[in-house]
Scaffold this active site. Sequence first.
Site, mmCIF file in Angstrom:
data_model
loop_
_atom_site.group_PDB
_atom_site.id
_atom_site.type_symbol
_atom_site.label_atom_id
_atom_site.label_comp_id
_atom_site.label_asym_id
_atom_site.label_seq_id
_atom_site.Cartn_x
_atom_site.Cartn_y
_atom_site.Cartn_z
ATOM 1 N N ARG A 170 59.276 61.791 19.738
ATOM 2 C CA ARG A 170 60.465 62.619 19.984
ATOM 3 C C ARG A 170 60.222 63.739 20.987
ATOM 4 O O ARG A 170 61.158 64.383 21.440
ATOM 5 C CB ARG A 170 60.948 63.238 18.678
ATOM 6 N N HIS A 185 12.117 65.945 22.070
ATOM 7 C CA HIS A 185 11.699 67.330 22.284
ATOM 8 C C HIS A 185 11.699 67.636 23.773
ATOM 9 O O HIS A 185 11.275 66.802 24.577
ATOM 10 C CB HIS A 185 10.282 67.538 21.728
#
Length: 487
Positions: A35, A466
Site C-alpha cells: 500500500r 589471528h
Amino acid sequence: MAETYDVIIVGSGPGGYVTAVRSAQLGFKTAIVEREHLGGICLNWGCIPTKALLRSAEVLHNTQHSKDYGFTIDGSIKVDAGGVVDRSRKVAGRLNGGVSFLMKKNKVDVIWGEAKVTKAAKDSEPAEVTVSKSQKKPMEPQPPVPKDVKGEGTYRAKHVILATGARPRVLPGLEADGDLIWTYFEAMVPKEIPKSLVVVGSGAIGIEFAYFYRAMGAEVTVIELLPRILPAEDEEISKFAKRQLEKQGIKFHLESKVSKVEKVNGKLRAHVEGKDGKVQELTAERLISAVGVQGNVENLGLEELGVKTERGTISVDGFGRTNVPGLYAIGDVAGPPMLAHKAEHEGVVCVEKIAEIPGVHALDKNRIPACTYCQPQVASVGITEEDAKEQGREVRVGRFQFGANGKAIALGEDQGFVKTILDKRTGELLGAHMIGAEVTELIQGFVIAMNLETTEEELMHTIFPHPTLSEMMKESVLDAYGRTLNA
C-alpha cells in the site's frame, strides 16, 4: 472473474518480499500486495536508513579523534544535517529499487493498494482478498510506485500470508506532531540537528537515536521506565553500555516516566516522574518517543474471519499458521521479537511448510540474534545469565575483555567484552552476549554454533584466525572452564 493465485502475501517488508521470492522458487503462482512502498518499514524507514545515519555518526566520531591515529585535521568539522539525511534516503531508495527488481526477476505480481481478507479459504474454495485504494498517508520523500503493477480489485488465493508489519507505539500525551514530538519516522529526516533532545525509551531504537543525536552534537537525555537500559539484554551488558554512553555525554533517568509534556515557546518541557513520585522538569527542543511498536492488525478483516489476536498481534504457531485455515501471519504483525531477520526466516518456514517440504522446522525464537547499532555495538543470542538462574539451570559463564585482544587494541576499540553461557552438565552453548566494536557482525558465529548444537569442546577446538576480534569468542568459552590463554 477474479485472478487466482497459489499464494498472496500482504505487505512487502523484509518478511513479505523474501517470502514472495521463496514462494515463487517453490513454483507457486505468487502475488504481493503493498500500500505504500516496496521494502516496507525496514528498508525505507527503519533498519537500513538508520544504519546509514549511524555510519555518518561513526565517521564523524573517527574524524574528531583523528589525532589518536596520527592525523591532524585543520579547521572545524561542521555537521550538514541535510547531507546526512540525503545519503540515508539515497541508500533506502537504492534498496527499494532492488526489491522491485527481485519481484520482476522471480515473476511475482505486485498489486498496489490496501488489502482486506474478505473470505477465508474453505474446502476447495480459495480465500478472497479485496484490494482498494490506500488510505495511508505516505511519509516524504516517497519512493515512486513501480511500473507494471496491478491495482484495485478482488483476488483469490489458496493461501494468504499477512506480513503487514508494525508501527511506532503511541503513549497518551506523547503523540507525534511532526514538529516537537517525533517517532522514529521524523527522527530520521531532521531538517537540522536539535541542540537538545529527550528520548523516551531505551530499547534498541531509543538507544540508537540517542547515540546518533549525541554524536551529532545534541544534548541528549534518555528516560526509561525500567531499572536499566536495553532491558532485553544481559544485565552486565546493559550496565556496561550505560557507562560507555554516559562517557559520551548521554544522561539517563531510570525507573522514571514522562507524566506530562508542555509546549512552551517552540520548546518542550517534559515532566519526569521518578519511582519515588518526585517530578523534575526537563526542557528540550525535541522529544523522540521510542517506546516500542505495535502490529498493523487493523482493517485486514481479522475480526470478521474470527482470527485470534493477542496484545495487538496475530496469534500463530511455529509455522505462521493462524486459527483460520489458509490464513497465515509472519513478522512483526505475528508478535515479538519484532526483527527483520526473524520475519524473513519466519516467512521462509511458513511457505516451505505450505509446500510440504520434508524436514521443515518450526521457528526457534531462542536462536534469533538481536543487535543494537550504537557505539559500542551490542549483540546477543540465546538466554541471559538471569534467564538461566530463573530456569534453575546450572551453567558455566565465561568472559573475555576487548582490552586483552590485539586486533581491538590496534583498532583503538578496546572497550567491551564477550560473555558466554554454557550448560554445566552438557557443555551446550545456551547464550552469548557481546558489547564492543563490530559485535553485530561477530554474533552470527555464535548463532551458527547454537543452531548446530555445538558444545564447549567443539568451540575450544575451532581455530579462529589471528589477529581478529573473533578470537575473543573462543577465549570467552575457554574462560568458562578456567582455560583462557590470553588474559
